[in-house]
Each structure stands twice: as structure tokens, then as C-alpha cells.
Scaffold this active site. Structure first.
Site, PDB file in Angstrom:
ATOM      1  N   LYS A 247     -11.475  -1.303  -0.615  1.00 38.87           N
ATOM      2  CA  LYS A 247     -12.053   0.030  -0.841  1.00 38.87           C
ATOM      3  C   LYS A 247     -11.064   0.951  -1.528  1.00 38.87           C
ATOM      4  O   LYS A 247     -11.446   1.953  -2.116  1.00 38.87           O
ATOM      5  CB  LYS A 247     -12.508   0.641   0.473  1.00 38.87           C
ATOM      6  CG  LYS A 247     -11.366   0.823   1.454  1.00 38.87           C
ATOM      7  CD  LYS A 247     -11.827   1.404   2.758  1.00 38.87           C
ATOM      8  CE  LYS A 247     -10.750   1.230   3.805  1.00 38.87           C
ATOM      9  NZ  LYS A 247     -11.035   0.188   4.776  1.00 38.87           N
TER      10      LYS A 247
ATOM     11  N   LYS B 141       0.802  -1.227   0.000  1.00 37.14           N
ATOM     12  CA  LYS B 141       0.000   0.000   0.000  1.00 37.14           C
ATOM     13  C   LYS B 141       0.829   1.269   0.000  1.00 37.14           C
ATOM     14  O   LYS B 141       0.391   2.285  -0.516  1.00 37.14           O
ATOM     15  CB  LYS B 141      -0.893   0.044   1.253  1.00 37.14           C
ATOM     16  CG  LYS B 141      -2.141  -0.782   1.140  1.00 37.14           C
ATOM     17  CD  LYS B 141      -3.122  -0.404   2.240  1.00 37.14           C
ATOM     18  CE  LYS B 141      -4.444  -1.116   2.039  1.00 37.14           C
ATOM     19  NZ  LYS B 141      -5.390  -0.831   3.112  1.00 37.14           N
TER      20      LYS B 141
ATOM     21  N   LYS C  61      -7.472  -8.947  -3.419  1.00 37.61           N
ATOM     22  CA  LYS C  61      -8.617  -8.928  -2.504  1.00 37.61           C
ATOM     23  C   LYS C  61      -9.529  -7.737  -2.794  1.00 37.61           C
ATOM     24  O   LYS C  61      -9.064  -6.692  -3.270  1.00 37.61           O
ATOM     25  CB  LYS C  61      -8.150  -8.927  -1.054  1.00 37.61           C
ATOM     26  CG  LYS C  61      -7.656  -7.602  -0.546  1.00 37.61           C
ATOM     27  CD  LYS C  61      -7.624  -7.566   0.978  1.00 37.61           C
ATOM     28  CE  LYS C  61      -7.381  -6.148   1.449  1.00 37.61           C
ATOM     29  NZ  LYS C  61      -8.179  -5.690   2.530  1.00 37.61           N
TER      30      LYS C  61
HETATM   31  P1  ATP Z   1      -9.049  -2.166   2.387  1.00 41.10           P
HETATM   32  O1  ATP Z   1      -8.021  -3.005   1.685  1.00 41.10           O
HETATM   33  O2  ATP Z   1     -10.411  -2.303   1.765  1.00 41.10           O
HETATM   34  O3  ATP Z   1      -8.584  -0.743   2.530  1.00 41.10           O
HETATM   35  P2  ATP Z   1      -8.408  -2.872   5.104  1.00 41.10           P
HETATM   36  O4  ATP Z   1      -8.121  -4.289   5.400  1.00 41.10           O
HETATM   37  O5  ATP Z   1      -7.217  -1.994   4.974  1.00 41.10           O
HETATM   38  O6  ATP Z   1      -9.324  -2.761   3.840  1.00 41.10           O
HETATM   39  P3  ATP Z   1     -10.543  -2.376   7.007  1.00 41.10           P
HETATM   40  O7  ATP Z   1     -11.672  -1.841   6.214  1.00 41.10           O
HETATM   41  O8  ATP Z   1     -10.325  -1.694   8.316  1.00 41.10           O
HETATM   42  O9  ATP Z   1      -9.210  -2.170   6.239  1.00 41.10           O
HETATM   43  O10 ATP Z   1     -10.720  -3.938   7.248  1.00 41.10           O
HETATM   44  C1  ATP Z   1     -11.603  -4.395   8.217  1.00 41.10           C
HETATM   45  C2  ATP Z   1     -11.632  -5.886   8.311  1.00 41.10           C
HETATM   46  O11 ATP Z   1     -12.111  -6.454   7.089  1.00 41.10           O
HETATM   47  C3  ATP Z   1     -10.287  -6.536   8.589  1.00 41.10           C
HETATM   48  O12 ATP Z   1     -10.456  -7.586   9.517  1.00 41.10           O
HETATM   49  C4  ATP Z   1      -9.867  -7.079   7.253  1.00 41.10           C
HETATM   50  O13 ATP Z   1      -9.027  -8.192   7.374  1.00 41.10           O
HETATM   51  C5  ATP Z   1     -11.210  -7.469   6.665  1.00 41.10           C
HETATM   52  N1  ATP Z   1     -11.169  -7.449   5.191  1.00 41.10           N
HETATM   53  C6  ATP Z   1     -10.811  -6.399   4.408  1.00 41.10           C
HETATM   54  N2  ATP Z   1     -10.900  -6.742   3.105  1.00 41.10           N
HETATM   55  C7  ATP Z   1     -11.335  -8.039   3.074  1.00 41.10           C
HETATM   56  C8  ATP Z   1     -11.619  -8.956   1.995  1.00 41.10           C
HETATM   57  N3  ATP Z   1     -11.487  -8.611   0.733  1.00 41.10           N
HETATM   58  N4  ATP Z   1     -12.037 -10.202   2.328  1.00 41.10           N
HETATM   59  C9  ATP Z   1     -12.184 -10.574   3.632  1.00 41.10           C
HETATM   60  N5  ATP Z   1     -11.917  -9.756   4.679  1.00 41.10           N
HETATM   61  C10 ATP Z   1     -11.503  -8.502   4.404  1.00 41.10           C
END
Ligand code: ATP
Ligand code: LTN
Length: 332
Positions: free
Chosen positions: A199, A115, A196
Site C-alpha cells: 500500500k 521503509k 512485494k
Molecule cells: P505494506 O507493505 O502494504 O505497507 P505491511 O506488511 O506493512 O504492508 P499490513 O497491511 O499490516 O502491513 O500487512 C498485513 C499482513 O499482510 C501481514 O501478514 C503481511 O505479511 C501481509 N502482506 C502484506 N503485503 C503482502 C504481499 N504483498 N503478499 C503477501 N502478504 C502480504
């Protein structure tokens, strides 16, 4: 608060968009743990500001994230829900853990490499955020951290820091354990099943946001990429796109994947996607009905109550840590 049940801690960033991946990977697991554990669910606003957030919108995002928790089935009568910045022990412990963590520990974090590392201007906070996450977890003597697969490495770091502190200064922290779902721990992007669902993806066609208009979400499913061939079978290596849609279908309506394979034998991708689009639409209509039923005042009260309930636990751990370090506590 402290009972014989295991303590569960997890958090989500209030950074605007929560998607079906967050729901299926994390939130449904939180709901399942509520009855057997002492659950603490945090809105991690200090994690969100590791990338720029619009000051005029952040407050709204914090309240909306709590509404997502509530609509998912987190019950404030059973679980504590609170805002990370309300309890200053999180940032204090993060500082102390910064002095325990090594640069080499953080350089191993793959999420930062993906990231941040390649960008021109990246905050120190984004690099350091796994240490703040360790502080979140360790403050509450957590046993279990339910997360999606992408967060497992960060929970490993929390374990490492806890073990190192306990070894070097004396026993304070419990060693937490990450738990991920067998299915759904990594929901993939609709436009790219190699990555994955996220957002921060460049196109909103990557994800179904929990607040997407149901009809628009159905269209995203119809537009989702598929694999070569025409068979509807679960083979993540050979057929990553269809396998991801099968997992999503199965988790949304409770039918297991084998049954879905049988149901769609000799049927094409088009028919399968049309049915999944309907599932997603029905799910979002029901979800959003609940989401819209909570008032801001109700949510603010839940956050205030949560912080008040949890504060003594955080303060107690921080005090033990300071004692072990030899820091004088003269004012309280
Ligand atoms: P992003 O990559 O969308 O910015 P993130 O992991 O940085 O997401 P959060 O939105 O805070 O940030 O994630 C919240 C929870 O959702 C965490 O436990 C993360 O592991 C889970 N999570 C995020 N994306 C996925 C996914 N594609 N599939 C399953 N679990 C997910
Ligand atoms: N870093 C996580 C969110 C998070 C978290 C936590 C998860 C912050 N603190 C403590 C579990 C436990 C993320 O970005 N998904």
C-alpha cells in the site's frame, strides 16, 4: 478461552488500504485456521501510528479494517477480534521487552532498513515496532502466527525475546512459530514484480485494493507489466510478472497453476490477462457486497466483546512477567 487447541494470533494495521496481497497472503490463512485453533485477530492501531495517520480518518480506518476481516470470512463467533489500543497490557509489555531487546536486534530488521532508515524524519516508533509486535504475540501465549513472508523476521524477534526473557527471569512465554502460505506469501506489485505488492507503493497501479471499484481493478490487471516472451508458464525467476499473475489467478479461483498453464498453452498474454481481470472483478463484487453489509455499530460491538473476552489472558501474562522481574503489584 484457553482450550487444548493451539492459539493463533495475527494483526493488520488500519492504515487505510488493504490489498489483494494482504488477502491472499494473510487473511485467507486466518480463515483456514479458525476451526482448528483458538484464533485472536487484532487491529493494530498503535502500529499504524508509527507513521502519521490523519486523526479525522483513523477511527473510520479501524472500523473498515474489521469489515475487511469479516468480509474475508473471519467469524466473531469463532475468533476474537479486538483493537490493540483497547488493552493497555500491549504497550506495557512492549516497554518491558524494550529492556530485553538490544539495539543490535533491531538493527537487523530488513523492513525498517527498507521503509525507514533512509528517510530524513522517521519515528522512534517505526524503529521499535517489531518489539510492540512481539508483545502482541507473547501476551496471549501464542503458538502460531500466520503472516505474509515480510513479517517472518519480526516473528523471529518475538521468539528471541521470549527465549531471552525465559532464560534470564524464568519461564513465562510460549515460543511462537510463524506460518506462511506455500503460495501467496509474497504477492508482487503489478507494476514491478521485483517488489512485494504494497500500500505504500508510489503508484496505485501497484496494487488491487480490496475496496477498488471492480472495473478499475480489472483495468489495473490489463495494465500490469508482463515479461519478455509470450508463454504463460510458472517460472518465478525467469518470468516473475506472469508467475505472480498465475499465483493470483490460482488462489482467487482455486484452479491449480499446472491446469492454468495447460489452459493457456499457445494463448497470448492478452487473453490470459482478460480472463484474470474478469476473475478479479467477480471476486471484488462479491467481496464488497459482504464488506458493505456490516454496520459500524455491529463492528463496534464485535470489538468491545473481543477486548472483554481477551483482557484476562493479557493481564495474567503481564502479571507473571512483573512478578518475575520483581515489580511489586500493590493495587490489584
Ligand atoms: P505494506 O507493505 O502494504 O505497507 P505491511 O506488511 O506493512 O504492508 P499490513 O497491511 O499490516 O502491513 O500487512 C498485513 C499482513 O499482510 C501481514 O501478514 C503481511 O505479511 C501481509 N502482506 C502484506 N503485503 C503482502 C504481499 N504483498 N503478499 C503477501 N502478504 C502480504
Ligand atoms: N507488523 C505487522 C502487523 C502486526 C502483527 C502483529 C502481525 C502487528 N502485530 C502480531 C502478526 C502478529 C505488519 O505490519 N504487517
Amino acid at each position: 478461552m484457553i482450550t487444548n487447541k493451539p492459539t493463533v494470533f495475527s494483526g493488520i494495521q488500519p492504515s487505510g488500504i488493504l490489498h489483494v496481497g494482504n488477502y491472499l497472503g494473510a487473511l485467507t490463512q486466518w480463515v483456514d485456521l479458525q476451526d482448528q485453533s483458538d484464533c485472536i485477530f487484532c487491529v493494530v492501531d498503535y502500529h499504524a501510528i508509527t507513521v502519521r495517520q490523519e486523526p479525522a480518518k483513523l477511527g473510520r480506518q479501524i472500523l473498515d479494517t474489521v469489515k475487511i476481516y469479516l468480509a474475508s470470512g473471519i467469524n466473531p463467533a469463532k475468533s476474537v477480534i479486538f483493537q490493540q489500543s483497547d488493552i493497555s497490557a500491549h504497550t506495557e509489555l512492549a516497554w518491558i521487552l524494550n529492556c530485553i531487546a538490544r539495539i543490535a536486534d533491531l538493527n537487523k530488521m530488513t523492513q525498517f532498513k527498507e521503509k525507514g532508515a533512509s528517510k530524513e524524519s522517521v519515528s522512534v516508533g517505526l524503529y521499535d515496532y517489531p518489539v510492540l509486535m512481539a508483545a502482541d504475540i507473547l501476551l496471549y501465549q501464542t503458538d502460531i502466527v500466520p503472516v505474509g513472508e515480510d513479517q517472518v523476521q519480526h516473528v523471529e524477534l518475538a521468539r528471541t525475546l521470549a527465549q531471552r526473557f525465559n532464560r534470564d527471569y524464568g519461564q513465562v512465554f510460549k515460543i511462537p512459530q510463524a506460518v506462511i502460505k506455500k503460495q501467496g506469501a509474497r504477492i508482487m506489485g503489478l507494476d514491478d514484480p521485483a517488489k512485494k505488492m504494497s500500500k505504500s507503493a508510489s503508484s496505485p497501479n501497484n496494487y488491487i485494493a480490496l475496496t477498488d471499484a471492480p472495473e478499475a481493478a480489472a483495468k489495473k490487471i490489463m495494465r500490469a507489466v508482463t515479461d519478455s516472451g509470450s508463454e504463460i508458464i510458472y517460472e518465478p525467476k525467469k518470468k516473475p510478472a506472469i508467475s505472480n499473475l498465475l499465483v493470483t489467478f490460482s488462489l482467487l479461483n482455486g484452479i491449480n497453476i499446472h491446469e492454468l498453464e495447460t489452459r493457456y498453452r499457445n494463448k497470448g498474454y492478452g487473453e490470459f490477462k482478460k480472463d484474470l481481470a474478469q476473475e478479479v472483478k467477480a471476486f471484488l463484487i462479491e467481496f464488497q457486497l459482504k464488506y458493505n453489509s456490516f454496520s459500524d455499530d455491529e463492528v463496534k460491538r464485535i470489538l468491545q466483546d473481543g477486548a472483554a473476552k481477551i483482557l484476562p489472558v493479557a493481564e495474567q501474562t503481564l502479571k507473571k512477567v512483573k512478578n518475575k522481574l520483581g515489580i511489586l503489584i500493590l493495587s490489584s
